[in-house]
Design an enzyme around this catalytic site. Structure first.
Site, PDB file in Angstrom:
ATOM      1  N   TYR A  21       0.828  -1.215   0.000  1.00 18.75           N
ATOM      2  CA  TYR A  21       0.000   0.000   0.000  1.00 18.75           C
ATOM      3  C   TYR A  21       0.864   1.269   0.000  1.00 18.75           C
ATOM      4  O   TYR A  21       0.839   2.053  -0.961  1.00 18.75           O
ATOM      5  CB  TYR A  21      -0.929  -0.062   1.218  1.00 18.75           C
ATOM      6  CG  TYR A  21      -1.716   1.181   1.541  1.00 18.75           C
ATOM      7  CD1 TYR A  21      -2.416   1.881   0.557  1.00 18.75           C
ATOM      8  CD2 TYR A  21      -1.789   1.644   2.851  1.00 18.75           C
ATOM      9  CE1 TYR A  21      -3.159   3.015   0.877  1.00 18.75           C
ATOM     10  CE2 TYR A  21      -2.534   2.758   3.182  1.00 18.75           C
ATOM     11  CZ  TYR A  21      -3.208   3.449   2.198  1.00 18.75           C
ATOM     12  OH  TYR A  21      -3.940   4.563   2.512  1.00 18.75           O
ATOM     13  N   ILE A  22       1.658   1.470   1.041  1.00 17.09           N
ATOM     14  CA  ILE A  22       2.459   2.704   1.107  1.00 17.09           C
ATOM     15  C   ILE A  22       3.621   2.610   0.118  1.00 17.09           C
ATOM     16  O   ILE A  22       3.969   3.582  -0.557  1.00 17.09           O
ATOM     17  CB  ILE A  22       2.947   2.953   2.553  1.00 17.09           C
ATOM     18  CG1 ILE A  22       1.743   3.013   3.505  1.00 17.09           C
ATOM     19  CG2 ILE A  22       3.748   4.243   2.629  1.00 17.09           C
ATOM     20  CD1 ILE A  22       2.106   3.029   4.985  1.00 17.09           C
ATOM     21  N   ASP A  41       9.982  -7.611  -3.376  1.00 21.15           N
ATOM     22  CA  ASP A  41       8.735  -7.848  -2.631  1.00 21.15           C
ATOM     23  C   ASP A  41       8.440  -9.344  -2.690  1.00 21.15           C
ATOM     24  O   ASP A  41       8.629  -9.979  -3.734  1.00 21.15           O
ATOM     25  CB  ASP A  41       7.587  -7.052  -3.303  1.00 21.15           C
ATOM     26  CG  ASP A  41       6.390  -6.853  -2.390  1.00 21.15           C
ATOM     27  OD1 ASP A  41       6.042  -5.703  -2.125  1.00 21.15           O
ATOM     28  OD2 ASP A  41       5.803  -7.869  -1.938  1.00 21.15           O
ATOM     29  N   LEU A  43       5.522 -10.525  -2.317  1.00 23.13           N
ATOM     30  CA  LEU A  43       4.130 -10.573  -2.781  1.00 23.13           C
ATOM     31  C   LEU A  43       3.202 -11.288  -1.802  1.00 23.13           C
ATOM     32  O   LEU A  43       2.116 -11.727  -2.175  1.00 23.13           O
ATOM     33  CB  LEU A  43       4.024 -11.193  -4.191  1.00 23.13           C
ATOM     34  CG  LEU A  43       4.731 -10.407  -5.301  1.00 23.13           C
ATOM     35  CD1 LEU A  43       4.446 -11.036  -6.671  1.00 23.13           C
ATOM     36  CD2 LEU A  43       4.309  -8.942  -5.317  1.00 23.13           C
ATOM     37  N   GLY A  46       1.645  -7.938  -1.369  1.00 23.91           N
ATOM     38  CA  GLY A  46       1.833  -6.902  -2.391  1.00 23.91           C
ATOM     39  C   GLY A  46       1.016  -7.194  -3.638  1.00 23.91           C
ATOM     40  O   GLY A  46       0.496  -8.296  -3.822  1.00 23.91           O
ATOM     41  N   SER A 126       7.115   3.701  12.780  1.00 20.55           N
ATOM     42  CA  SER A 126       5.700   3.831  13.117  1.00 20.55           C
ATOM     43  C   SER A 126       5.515   4.596  14.420  1.00 20.55           C
ATOM     44  O   SER A 126       6.380   4.547  15.314  1.00 20.55           O
ATOM     45  CB  SER A 126       5.141   2.419  13.280  1.00 20.55           C
ATOM     46  OG  SER A 126       3.929   2.440  13.954  1.00 20.55           O
ATOM     47  N   TYR A 150       5.229  -5.665  17.401  1.00 23.84           N
ATOM     48  CA  TYR A 150       5.357  -4.853  16.184  1.00 23.84           C
ATOM     49  C   TYR A 150       6.126  -3.564  16.489  1.00 23.84           C
ATOM     50  O   TYR A 150       7.132  -3.249  15.853  1.00 23.84           O
ATOM     51  CB  TYR A 150       3.970  -4.545  15.618  1.00 23.84           C
ATOM     52  CG  TYR A 150       3.989  -3.483  14.553  1.00 23.84           C
ATOM     53  CD1 TYR A 150       4.596  -3.727  13.332  1.00 23.84           C
ATOM     54  CD2 TYR A 150       3.423  -2.220  14.781  1.00 23.84           C
ATOM     55  CE1 TYR A 150       4.644  -2.741  12.355  1.00 23.84           C
ATOM     56  CE2 TYR A 150       3.460  -1.246  13.814  1.00 23.84           C
ATOM     57  CZ  TYR A 150       4.074  -1.497  12.597  1.00 23.84           C
ATOM     58  OH  TYR A 150       4.122  -0.513  11.642  1.00 23.84           O
ATOM     59  N   LYS A 154      10.093  -2.187  15.438  1.00 21.48           N
ATOM     60  CA  LYS A 154      10.441  -0.911  14.790  1.00 21.48           C
ATOM     61  C   LYS A 154      11.489  -0.163  15.625  1.00 21.48           C
ATOM     62  O   LYS A 154      12.425   0.423  15.089  1.00 21.48           O
ATOM     63  CB  LYS A 154       9.191  -0.046  14.604  1.00 21.48           C
ATOM     64  CG  LYS A 154       8.167  -0.647  13.650  1.00 21.48           C
ATOM     65  CD  LYS A 154       8.672  -0.649  12.227  1.00 21.48           C
ATOM     66  CE  LYS A 154       7.725  -1.320  11.271  1.00 21.48           C
ATOM     67  NZ  LYS A 154       8.257  -1.433   9.897  1.00 21.48           N
ATOM     68  N   ASP A 293      -4.701  -0.206  22.411  1.00 24.74           N
ATOM     69  CA  ASP A 293      -5.027   1.049  21.728  1.00 24.74           C
ATOM     70  C   ASP A 293      -4.901   2.237  22.679  1.00 24.74           C
ATOM     71  O   ASP A 293      -5.706   2.376  23.598  1.00 24.74           O
ATOM     72  CB  ASP A 293      -6.481   1.019  21.221  1.00 24.74           C
ATOM     73  CG  ASP A 293      -6.606   0.519  19.801  1.00 24.74           C
ATOM     74  OD1 ASP A 293      -5.581   0.440  19.099  1.00 24.74           O
ATOM     75  OD2 ASP A 293      -7.743   0.209  19.391  1.00 24.74           O
TER      76      ASP A 293
HETATM   77  N1  UDP Z   1     -11.058   0.963  15.116  1.00 27.26           N
HETATM   78  C1  UDP Z   1     -12.378   0.668  15.430  1.00 27.26           C
HETATM   79  N2  UDP Z   1     -12.992  -0.379  14.782  1.00 27.26           N
HETATM   80  C2  UDP Z   1     -12.354  -1.124  13.822  1.00 27.26           C
HETATM   81  C3  UDP Z   1     -10.999  -0.790  13.493  1.00 27.26           C
HETATM   82  C4  UDP Z   1     -10.391   0.252  14.154  1.00 27.26           C
HETATM   83  O1  UDP Z   1     -12.997   1.294  16.292  1.00 27.26           O
HETATM   84  O2  UDP Z   1     -12.965  -2.065  13.278  1.00 27.26           O
HETATM   85  C5  UDP Z   1     -10.382   2.076  15.805  1.00 27.26           C
HETATM   86  C6  UDP Z   1      -9.136   1.642  16.567  1.00 27.26           C
HETATM   87  O3  UDP Z   1      -9.479   1.236  17.868  1.00 27.26           O
HETATM   88  C7  UDP Z   1      -8.303   2.913  16.547  1.00 27.26           C
HETATM   89  C8  UDP Z   1      -8.691   3.587  15.232  1.00 27.26           C
HETATM   90  O4  UDP Z   1      -9.924   2.973  14.839  1.00 27.26           O
HETATM   91  O5  UDP Z   1      -8.670   3.754  17.581  1.00 27.26           O
HETATM   92  C9  UDP Z   1      -7.666   3.383  14.140  1.00 27.26           C
HETATM   93  O6  UDP Z   1      -7.366   2.005  14.054  1.00 27.26           O
HETATM   94  P1  UDP Z   1      -6.509   1.383  12.887  1.00 27.26           P
HETATM   95  O7  UDP Z   1      -6.469  -0.100  13.080  1.00 27.26           O
HETATM   96  O8  UDP Z   1      -7.010   1.893  11.570  1.00 27.26           O
HETATM   97  O9  UDP Z   1      -5.061   2.012  13.070  1.00 27.26           O
HETATM   98  P2  UDP Z   1      -4.051   1.993  14.340  1.00 27.26           P
HETATM   99  O10 UDP Z   1      -4.327   3.274  15.073  1.00 27.26           O
HETATM  100  O11 UDP Z   1      -4.321   0.763  15.121  1.00 27.26           O
HETATM  101  O12 UDP Z   1      -2.716   2.008  13.675  1.00 27.26           O
END
Ligand code: UDP
Length: 332
Positions: A21-22, A41, A43, A46, A126, A150, A154, A293
């Site tokens: 993607y990126i 890659d 794949l 990818g 990240s 993860y 990084k 999160d």
């Molecule tokens: N999120 C959500 N429901 C989903 C997927 C993500 O509520 O099905 C929320 C997640 O808890 C976070 C935000 O959306 O607060 C972004 O999540 P994502 O996985 O896109 O990216 P991250 O922040 O984990 O890199």
């Protein structure tokens, strides 16, 4: 006469994970900027159709033999290293995969670069390196306290890059991505993960299928109770890589740089933005918090503008959601 392939006026860059993607958006930006690109890659996730006309070498990273062959046949000026596993939840369940692929893979690459005398690398890091931050916006000087294998992988590669610079003169920029989102305005490239775990594609899917999205927690200490993230358009992210390469060639010293907008949006704000752009209702249910999160992740972006001359141009929430919507509703 050089025995290795090289064009006179363009720099040769190797892009690992360039069909992702990126990576694929960055390959497009590199080609537009006049670079000569080779993609490595495996794949596993990818899409070769995202990089038409670009030389693609199919291979896995820890394969040192394949890397040595690649470096002996083409004289590269720099490497952009995207290839990595990137699912936080999976990394907690299967750290072995993450340390092998991200850490061992990164070290194999750095080692091959040192042997071949390639001295510049842009590394995909990240915001996960920060874990749950003490304060936001998060500066690059904040403590690195990852909460997942993860994020740990990084941090490890970033730190290793620091040591490789001291010992071998390998100059690096680690770009700490916040939440990559959106798609190339052409509608030819976009986000296509399987399984998809990212919020914006899942909200769009809910709007299109009527299958409800689960919102992961509405009891955070944020204005509407849902998590806040800093969404950065993938084309802006791609541009940051081109500028990082340029800065390295102009002598920028090894550093880590946040790539975000400095502005955050909650999960509920993303749902509203998708409803506005699509004209459809997004069905959702409230679920429990997702492990690991943090409530709010927003970048401090001064270093990106000072060190790279970068500012986001396409990262209004409207443009992010419009380009993502166009990609997900394209005729296939
Ligand atoms: N999120 C959500 N429901 C989903 C997927 C993500 O509520 O099905 C929320 C997640 O808890 C976070 C935000 O959306 O607060 C972004 O999540 P994502 O996985 O896109 O990216 P991250 O922040 O984990 O890199």
């Amino acid at each position: 006469m050089r025995s290795r392939e090289r064009r006179a006026s363009t720099a040769n860059v190797l892009v690992t994970g360039g069909a992702g993607y990126i990576g694929s958006h960055t390959v497009k930006a590199l080609l537009d900027a006049g670079y000569n690109v080779v993609v490595l890659d495996d794949l596993s996730r990818g899409h070769p159709e995202f990089i038409p006309g670009v030389r693609l070498v199919i291979g896995e990273l820890p394969d040192e033999g394949a890397l040595a062959d690649l470096f002996s046949e083409t004289e590269f000026d720099a490497v952009l290293h995207f290839a990595s596993e990137s699912l936080v939840g999976e990394s907690v369940r299967n750290p072995d995969k993450y340390f092998r692929r991200n850490v061992a893979g990164g070290i194999s690459l750095m080692s091959a670069m040192v042997k071949a005398g390639v001295k510049k690398i842009v590394f995909s890091s990240s915001a996960a390196v920060y874990g749950d931050p003490e304060s936001v916006p998060i500066p690059e000087t904040a403590p690195l306290r990852p909460m997942s294998p993860y994020g740990e992988s990084k941090v490890f590669v970033e730190r290793a890059l620091g040591w490789y610079d001291k010992a071998y003169g390998l100059q690096s920029v680690s770009l700490r991505y916040f939440n990559a989102a959106g798609a190339d305005p052409s509608g030819r490239l976009g986000e296509d993960h399987d399984p998809e775990t990212h919020l914006i594609p899942l909200v769009i899917r809910a709007a299109l299928t009527g299958e409800p999205l689960t919102v992961f927690g509405n009891d955070y200490s944020t204005p509407d109770g849902t998590c806040i993230r800093d969404y950065i358009h993938v084309s802006d992210l791609a541009e940051a890589h081109v500028l990082a390469l340029k800065a390295l060639s102009e002598g920028l010293e090894t550093t880590a740089v946040n790539i975000g907008t400095g502005r955050g949006f909650s999960v509920m704000e993303i749902i509203s933005a998708v409803e506005e752009v699509s004209g459809k209702k997004v069905p959702y249910t409230m679920g429990p918090r997702r492990a690991g999160d943090p409530a709010i992740l927003v970048a401090a972006c001064d270093r990106a503008s000072e060190a790279l001359g970068w500012t986001p141009k396409h990262s209004s929430l409207r443009e992010i959601v419009e380009t993502a919507w166009r990609w997900h509703t394209r005729a296939t």
